[in-house]
Design a protein around this motif. Structure first.
Motif, short mmCIF file in Angstrom:
data_model
loop_
_atom_site.label_atom_id
_atom_site.label_comp_id
_atom_site.label_asym_id
_atom_site.label_seq_id
_atom_site.Cartn_x
_atom_site.Cartn_y
_atom_site.Cartn_z
N ARG A 233 -60.14 12.03 22.41
CA ARG A 233 -60.81 12.66 21.27
C ARG A 233 -62.11 13.32 21.70
O ARG A 233 -62.91 12.73 22.43
CB ARG A 233 -61.10 11.63 20.17
CG ARG A 233 -59.83 11.09 19.51
CD ARG A 233 -60.14 10.18 18.32
NE ARG A 233 -58.93 9.70 17.69
CZ ARG A 233 -58.26 10.36 16.76
NH1 ARG A 233 -58.72 11.54 16.33
NH2 ARG A 233 -57.17 9.87 16.24
N ARG B 6 -61.61 14.95 17.42
CA ARG B 6 -60.41 15.79 17.44
C ARG B 6 -59.46 15.32 18.53
O ARG B 6 -59.82 15.26 19.70
CB ARG B 6 -60.83 17.24 17.68
CG ARG B 6 -59.70 18.26 17.68
CD ARG B 6 -60.30 19.63 17.93
NE ARG B 6 -59.30 20.68 17.91
CZ ARG B 6 -59.58 21.97 18.10
NH1 ARG B 6 -60.83 22.36 18.32
NH2 ARG B 6 -58.62 22.87 18.08
N GLN B 7 -58.23 15.00 18.16
CA GLN B 7 -57.26 14.46 19.10
C GLN B 7 -56.69 15.56 19.99
O GLN B 7 -56.17 16.57 19.52
CB GLN B 7 -56.11 13.78 18.34
CG GLN B 7 -55.05 13.16 19.23
CD GLN B 7 -55.59 12.08 20.14
OE1 GLN B 7 -55.74 12.28 21.34
NE2 GLN B 7 -55.89 10.92 19.55
N LEU B 8 -56.79 15.35 21.33
CA LEU B 8 -56.29 16.34 22.28
C LEU B 8 -55.03 15.90 22.99
O LEU B 8 -54.33 16.72 23.58
CB LEU B 8 -57.37 16.66 23.32
CG LEU B 8 -58.64 17.33 22.82
CD1 LEU B 8 -59.53 17.68 24.00
CD2 LEU B 8 -58.33 18.58 22.01
N CYS B 9 -54.74 14.61 22.99
CA CYS B 9 -53.53 14.14 23.67
C CYS B 9 -52.30 14.65 22.91
O CYS B 9 -52.11 14.32 21.73
CB CYS B 9 -53.51 12.62 23.76
SG CYS B 9 -52.23 11.97 24.85
N ALA C 181 -51.90 17.78 22.18
CA ALA C 181 -52.29 18.95 21.39
C ALA C 181 -51.65 20.22 21.93
O ALA C 181 -51.21 20.29 23.08
CB ALA C 181 -53.81 19.10 21.39
N GLU C 182 -51.60 21.26 21.09
CA GLU C 182 -51.10 22.55 21.50
C GLU C 182 -52.03 23.17 22.54
O GLU C 182 -53.22 22.87 22.59
CB GLU C 182 -50.99 23.49 20.30
CG GLU C 182 -50.01 23.04 19.23
CD GLU C 182 -48.57 23.09 19.72
OE1 GLU C 182 -48.26 23.95 20.58
OE2 GLU C 182 -47.76 22.27 19.25
N ASP D 284 -55.21 24.70 21.23
CA ASP D 284 -56.27 23.74 20.90
C ASP D 284 -57.03 23.31 22.15
O ASP D 284 -58.26 23.16 22.14
CB ASP D 284 -55.68 22.52 20.20
CG ASP D 284 -55.09 22.85 18.84
OD1 ASP D 284 -55.62 23.77 18.18
OD2 ASP D 284 -54.12 22.20 18.43
N LEU D 285 -56.28 23.09 23.24
CA LEU D 285 -56.91 22.71 24.50
C LEU D 285 -57.81 23.83 25.02
O LEU D 285 -58.90 23.58 25.53
CB LEU D 285 -55.85 22.36 25.54
CG LEU D 285 -55.09 21.05 25.32
CD1 LEU D 285 -53.90 20.96 26.27
CD2 LEU D 285 -56.00 19.85 25.48
#
Length: 338
Positions: A69, A73-76, A78-79, A82-83
């Motif tokens: 996070r 915001r959750q990145l694991c 993620a599109e 988003d990254l």
């Protein structure tokens, strides 16, 4: 009025496997806004992999699970879009070898301008002006003339400064510096560390400093995580770990620091090597190398738990709470660069 979460980045139970081989075993750590966190350990302990995983920079064969996070915001999982919003803009990373990270066929100015275009939308003269400001900020002399030079026309230390300038182009909240002083002589190392401290003071950004150099860590960090075989084994403030290391591995790292003056004493190395991830011991991964190990250490892995002094420790038989020698502390806090 709601309270603001002080943690900029939060990693929870972060695991990474390559072709079914686990290399990270549940990393839990946070980075607060504006703080400097050191990540130390021998090569192969998982320091770089932790942050490459956090930024989604590992190859496709890597299986990444857990929670990553940034500002909640959750990145694991993620599109990619988003990254890409986070990489460079919120979190920037400078890699171990700047000469291999810079494009050898593009002029330095163009490479910095490209970062400014991507992350801040600057074009034309505005981008050039800002690029020159960044070169001045990181201490590149005669920036207008050197703006049009190629990477091979800069020294190793200057290439590292160029990488820092490119990382700053996106005005990140966090800079991840992966072994930024590797292969630099002692004087240039000291200059890079001073630069990182000055940039933190000027911009307010947080810093993750990945290194095996305890002296360098002591100069730029406030908190330290010690990693071994894909796990955090000890975490605490610089003052705690440098005065009373409690994990046998942490203590071994301090005992192996060489002297640069006075009598030439024999070093006390840590026996053996970091284990192959395919063949980890059943219990504590450090137990085959640990002088304090007992039978239980070879069968059960200790959990990472908070201690009475606020540090976190994963060990069944911690080193007795004795103070590190004054000579060792002096060598460490002088950065081994006197």
């Amino acid at each position: 009025m709601g309270t603001t979460n002080p943690d900029l980045v939060e990693l929870r139970d972060l695991k990474v496997a390559f072709d079914g081989v686990q290399v990270l075993h549940g990393i839990d750590l946070t980075v607060a806004r504006g703080e400097a966190l050191g990540l130390v350990g021998e090569s192969g302990c998982g320091k770089s992999v932790t942050w490459l995983a956090a930024l989604g920079l590992l190859p496709g064969k890597a299986a990444v699970t857990g929670s990553i996070r940034v500002d909640g915001r959750q990145l694991c999982g993620a599109e990619r879009s988003d990254l890409e919003e986070v990489r460079g803009g919120r979190i920037a990373m400078i890699f171990q070898d700047p000469s291999s990270s810079l494009n050898p066929v593009l002029r330095i100015g163009r490479q910095i301008v490209e970062a400014l275009q991507i992350h801040r939308g600057l074009r034309g003269q505005a981008a050039r002006t800002e690029a020159l400001r960044l070169l001045d900020m990181v201490g590149i002399p005669d920036a207008p003339r050197r703006f049009d030079l190629y990477p091979h026309e800069f020294s190793g230390g200057q290439c590292q400064r160029l990488m820092i300038a490119m990382a700053l182009a996106g005005e990140p909240d966090l800079l991840v510096a992966d072994e930024p002083t590797t292969a630099l002589d002692a004087t240039i190392q000291a200059q890079i560390l001073d630069l990182l401290n000055a940039l933190r003071a000027e911009t307010g950004m947080a810093l993750v400093f990945i290194s095996h150099d305890l002296g360098a860590v002591s100069q730029v960090c406030e908190r330290v995580c010690v990693m071994y075989a894909g796990r955090i084994v000890e975490e605490g403030s610089v003052a705690q770990l440098f005065s009373q290391p409690r994990h046998p591995y942490t203590r071994g790292l301090f005992d192996a620091i060489p002297r640069i003056d006075g009598p030439r004493d024999r070093l006390i190395p840590i026996p053996g090597t970091v284990p192959n991830p395919k063949h980890l011991p059943a219990g504590c991964s450090f137990s085959p190398r640990c002088p304090y190990a007992v039978d239980a250490c070879g069968s059960t892995y200790p959990s990472l738990e908070f201690q009475g002094d606020g540090r976190r420790l994963a060990c069944m038989r911690p080193v007795p709470a004795v103070t590190t020698s004054g000579e060792a502390k002096r060598r460490i806090h002088e950065g081994l660069m006197a």
